[in-house]
Design a protein around this motif. Structure first.
Motif, PDB file in Angstrom:
ATOM      1  N   GLY A  82       0.989  -1.001   0.237  1.00  0.00           N
ATOM      2  CA  GLY A  82       0.270  -0.118   0.092  1.00  0.00           C
ATOM      3  C   GLY A  82       0.676   1.112  -0.269  1.00  0.00           C
ATOM      4  O   GLY A  82       2.438   1.506  -0.036  1.00  0.00           O
ATOM      5  N   HIS A  83       0.566   3.034  -0.015  1.00  0.00           N
ATOM      6  CA  HIS A  83       0.668   4.206   0.395  1.00  0.00           C
ATOM      7  C   HIS A  83       0.744   4.210   1.675  1.00  0.00           C
ATOM      8  O   HIS A  83       0.344   4.514   2.475  1.00  0.00           O
ATOM      9  CB  HIS A  83      -0.039   4.748  -0.613  1.00  0.00           C
ATOM     10  N   LEU A  84       2.401   5.072   1.872  1.00  0.00           N
ATOM     11  CA  LEU A  84       2.411   5.701   3.091  1.00  0.00           C
ATOM     12  C   LEU A  84       2.472   6.962   3.722  1.00  0.00           C
ATOM     13  O   LEU A  84       3.755   7.308   2.439  1.00  0.00           O
ATOM     14  CB  LEU A  84       3.836   4.730   3.758  1.00  0.00           C
ATOM     15  N   ARG A  85       1.860   7.552   3.618  1.00  0.00           N
ATOM     16  CA  ARG A  85       2.143   9.168   4.193  1.00  0.00           C
ATOM     17  C   ARG A  85       3.075   9.279   4.854  1.00  0.00           C
ATOM     18  O   ARG A  85       2.334   9.531   5.872  1.00  0.00           O
ATOM     19  CB  ARG A  85       0.833  10.053   3.332  1.00  0.00           C
ATOM     20  N   ILE A  86       4.149  10.043   4.879  1.00  0.00           N
ATOM     21  CA  ILE A  86       4.916  10.421   6.107  1.00  0.00           C
ATOM     22  C   ILE A  86       4.703  11.695   6.086  1.00  0.00           C
ATOM     23  O   ILE A  86       5.717  12.459   5.426  1.00  0.00           O
ATOM     24  CB  ILE A  86       6.263   9.905   6.032  1.00  0.00           C
ATOM     25  N   PHE A 110      -3.394  14.545  11.244  1.00  0.00           N
ATOM     26  CA  PHE A 110      -3.126  13.526  10.956  1.00  0.00           C
ATOM     27  C   PHE A 110      -4.960  13.153   9.519  1.00  0.00           C
ATOM     28  O   PHE A 110      -4.415  12.859   8.863  1.00  0.00           O
ATOM     29  CB  PHE A 110      -2.930  12.179  11.903  1.00  0.00           C
ATOM     30  N   MET A 111      -5.495  13.665   9.767  1.00  0.00           N
ATOM     31  CA  MET A 111      -6.977  13.837   9.646  1.00  0.00           C
ATOM     32  C   MET A 111      -6.399  14.186   7.658  1.00  0.00           C
ATOM     33  O   MET A 111      -6.676  13.975   6.631  1.00  0.00           O
ATOM     34  CB  MET A 111      -7.892  14.207  10.270  1.00  0.00           C
ATOM     35  N   THR A 112      -6.869  15.864   8.594  1.00  0.00           N
ATOM     36  CA  THR A 112      -7.044  17.006   7.204  1.00  0.00           C
ATOM     37  C   THR A 112      -5.654  16.244   6.190  1.00  0.00           C
ATOM     38  O   THR A 112      -6.045  16.371   5.443  1.00  0.00           O
ATOM     39  CB  THR A 112      -6.751  18.218   7.463  1.00  0.00           C
ATOM     40  N   ASP A 113      -4.573  15.915   6.838  1.00  0.00           N
ATOM     41  CA  ASP A 113      -3.486  16.049   5.484  1.00  0.00           C
ATOM     42  C   ASP A 113      -3.021  14.443   5.772  1.00  0.00           C
ATOM     43  O   ASP A 113      -2.114  14.108   4.231  1.00  0.00           O
ATOM     44  CB  ASP A 113      -2.375  16.610   6.525  1.00  0.00           C
ATOM     45  N   ARG A 114      -4.687  13.656   5.829  1.00  0.00           N
ATOM     46  CA  ARG A 114      -3.581  12.327   5.042  1.00  0.00           C
ATOM     47  C   ARG A 114      -2.826  11.250   5.343  1.00  0.00           C
ATOM     48  O   ARG A 114      -2.281  10.971   5.027  1.00  0.00           O
ATOM     49  CB  ARG A 114      -4.416  12.036   3.882  1.00  0.00           C
ATOM     50  N   ILE A 115      -2.485  11.945   6.881  1.00  0.00           N
ATOM     51  CA  ILE A 115      -1.245  11.531   6.978  1.00  0.00           C
ATOM     52  C   ILE A 115      -1.041   9.940   7.806  1.00  0.00           C
ATOM     53  O   ILE A 115      -2.252   9.966   8.259  1.00  0.00           O
ATOM     54  CB  ILE A 115      -0.010  12.403   8.198  1.00  0.00           C
ATOM     55  N   ASP A 116      -0.281   8.959   7.451  1.00  0.00           N
ATOM     56  CA  ASP A 116      -0.387   7.492   8.582  1.00  0.00           C
ATOM     57  C   ASP A 116       1.040   7.816   9.493  1.00  0.00           C
ATOM     58  O   ASP A 116       0.449   7.488  10.400  1.00  0.00           O
ATOM     59  CB  ASP A 116       0.647   7.179   7.197  1.00  0.00           C
ATOM     60  N   VAL A 117       2.110   8.498   9.416  1.00  0.00           N
ATOM     61  CA  VAL A 117       2.464   8.660  10.297  1.00  0.00           C
ATOM     62  C   VAL A 117       3.775   9.849  10.241  1.00  0.00           C
ATOM     63  O   VAL A 117       3.772  10.344   9.143  1.00  0.00           O
ATOM     64  CB  VAL A 117       4.303   7.177   9.952  1.00  0.00           C
ATOM     65  N   SER A 118       3.840  10.572  11.416  1.00  0.00           N
ATOM     66  CA  SER A 118       4.444  11.439  11.784  1.00  0.00           C
ATOM     67  C   SER A 118       5.680  11.633  12.532  1.00  0.00           C
ATOM     68  O   SER A 118       5.613  10.821  13.979  1.00  0.00           O
ATOM     69  CB  SER A 118       3.432  12.931  12.206  1.00  0.00           C
ATOM     70  N   TYR A 146       1.614   7.957  15.566  1.00  0.00           N
ATOM     71  CA  TYR A 146       0.541   7.379  14.470  1.00  0.00           C
ATOM     72  C   TYR A 146      -0.860   7.547  15.403  1.00  0.00           C
ATOM     73  O   TYR A 146      -0.731   7.557  16.369  1.00  0.00           O
ATOM     74  CB  TYR A 146       0.868   6.060  14.001  1.00  0.00           C
ATOM     75  N   LEU A 147      -2.073   7.302  14.606  1.00  0.00           N
ATOM     76  CA  LEU A 147      -3.021   7.560  14.940  1.00  0.00           C
ATOM     77  C   LEU A 147      -3.498   5.768  15.970  1.00  0.00           C
ATOM     78  O   LEU A 147      -2.568   5.374  15.771  1.00  0.00           O
ATOM     79  CB  LEU A 147      -4.424   7.620  13.983  1.00  0.00           C
ATOM     80  N   SER A 148      -4.166   6.467  17.244  1.00  0.00           N
ATOM     81  CA  SER A 148      -4.217   5.552  17.786  1.00  0.00           C
ATOM     82  C   SER A 148      -4.947   4.027  17.355  1.00  0.00           C
ATOM     83  O   SER A 148      -6.491   4.817  17.384  1.00  0.00           O
ATOM     84  CB  SER A 148      -4.706   6.002  19.268  1.00  0.00           C
ATOM     85  N   ARG A 149      -4.840   2.637  17.559  1.00  0.00           N
ATOM     86  CA  ARG A 149      -5.901   1.746  16.645  1.00  0.00           C
ATOM     87  C   ARG A 149      -5.573   0.941  17.285  1.00  0.00           C
ATOM     88  O   ARG A 149      -4.614   0.198  17.117  1.00  0.00           O
ATOM     89  CB  ARG A 149      -5.565   1.590  14.983  1.00  0.00           C
TER      90      ARG A 149
END
Length: 357
Positions: free
Chosen positions: A139-143, A181-189, A319-322
């Motif tokens: 898949g794709h990762l946006r960092i 994370f939401m607005t910028d569609r970030i997976d990992v920061s 990263y977002l809590s999941r």
């Protein structure tokens, strides 16, 4: 509006799925409007609610019936009808509508907040099933990372990650602004400092060390301060953050944190430019350890006030809590943690000799 648009990035997959089934559901709902057996009534209620909720989320996220219709790939009138049916079903007005604007009512805002966890679970379920079906992590990762930390630490580790996981594509965004994370569609920061956001998972990579540095030429010409109070008489170089504010210098004095706003000879909003100015002997600055460790070891820079260096910050991967992370995020985080901790970024443990002139 910013909060409403946050959900949009999470529901993209959900809404795209609706693009294929929305019209059928809507027409189905109209065909079954005549009361029938209990099972048919329940089915009709679900279909009406489903189409209405999707339309409601789209309008709330986009702030416009027309833009929501474009997003869903249907007509504006279909969006309006679905929301009207939902409002009638709930016996509640969800939007305040004028000729110029569309906004959520108090009840609409509450309904939106209650819908969000359910949509998140649907999106996460889709991601998990897709990864299970497709096998290895892909898949794709946006960092996201700050320019200094991203260039110096993260970018060099991407080659080895890609060699190990060739099915994962990477997008590294360098920005001094904190990522949304939401607005910028970030997976990992990657974030620096102290983590206070309870909505994200933050795992420390290395402690954040700050060094007051100067070039040997500057130290020879002007000396280096032995106490924090002596900094005011030096040619300080300041950093302006993404909000336009001058970053205060941080210290620990008698075990307590202290911040100082110092007059500056130069001010930059880029750490690399600050570092170049220090190397050229233009002044003295407080810089992060990952940026100056090698230069300190090679004696291209000298540091002072080590006894007052702050020690309560860190460099974090966030990263977002999941409950169940997508495989592509999990393997990336594990790779970065392993390889970052293997780097020699802990300057305080290195044999550096502070020079105070």
């Amino acid at each position: 509006m910013a909060q409403r648009r946050q959900l949009l990035s999470q529901t993209v997959v959900f809404i795209r799925l609706v693009q294929y089934g929305y019209s059928d559901l809507s027409s189905n709902a109209e065909r079954t409007s005549t009361p029938g057996p209990r099972a048919d009534a329940l089915a009709n209620s679900f279909v009406t609610s489903y189409a209405g909720v999707v339309a409601f989320l789209a309008v709330a996220n986009e702030g416009s019936f027309s833009r929501a219709a474009d997003r869903l790939g249907i007509g504006r009138s279909a969006v309006s009808r679905s929301i009207q049916k939902l409002e009638a079903q709930l016996d509640t007005r969800l939007f305040q509508r004028t000729t110029r604007s569309t906004s959520l009512t108090r009840e609409g805002q509450l309904f939106y907040e209650n819908c969000q966890p359910g949509v998140e679970r649907i999106v996460h379920a889709l991601e998990e099933l897709r990864e299970l079906r497709n096998g290895p992590a892909q898949g794709h990762l946006r960092i996201h990372a700050s320019p200094g930390f991203g260039r110096k630490v993260i970018a060099p580790l991407l080659t080895s990650f890609h060699a190990q996981y060739p099915a994962i594509t990477l997008e590294l965004l360098l920005d001094v602004r904190p990522a949304d994370f939401m607005t910028d569609r970030i997976d990992v920061s990657f974030r620096d400092g102290r983590m206070q956001d309870s909505d994200i998972v933050a795992r420390q990579l290395v402690p954040m060390q700050m060094f007051v540095c100067a070039s040997p030429a500057y130290a020879q010409a002007y000396g280096l301060p032995r106490q924090v109070d002596e900094l005011g008489s030096h040619r300080c170089i300041n950093f302006r953050n993404a909000l336009g504010r001058i970053r205060e210098w941080e210290f620990k004095i008698d075990g307590l944190p202290h911040r100082r706003m110092l007059p500056a000879r130069h001010t930059f909003n880029d750490l690399d430019l600050m570092l170049q100015a220090v190397l050229q002997g233009q002044g003295i600055a407080q810089l992060p350890g990952y940026l100056v460790c090698d230069l300190l070891r090679d004696h291209q820079l000298q540091h002072c006030l080590a006894q007052h260096a702050p020690d309560d910050g860190g460099h974090y991967v966030c990263y977002l809590s999941r409950k169940q992370l997508p495989a592509r995020i999990r393997v990336f985080v594990d790779h970065i943690i392993e390889h970052t901790r293997a780097l020699d970024l802990n300057c305080m443990q290195a044999p550096l000799t502070p020079i105070t002139s």
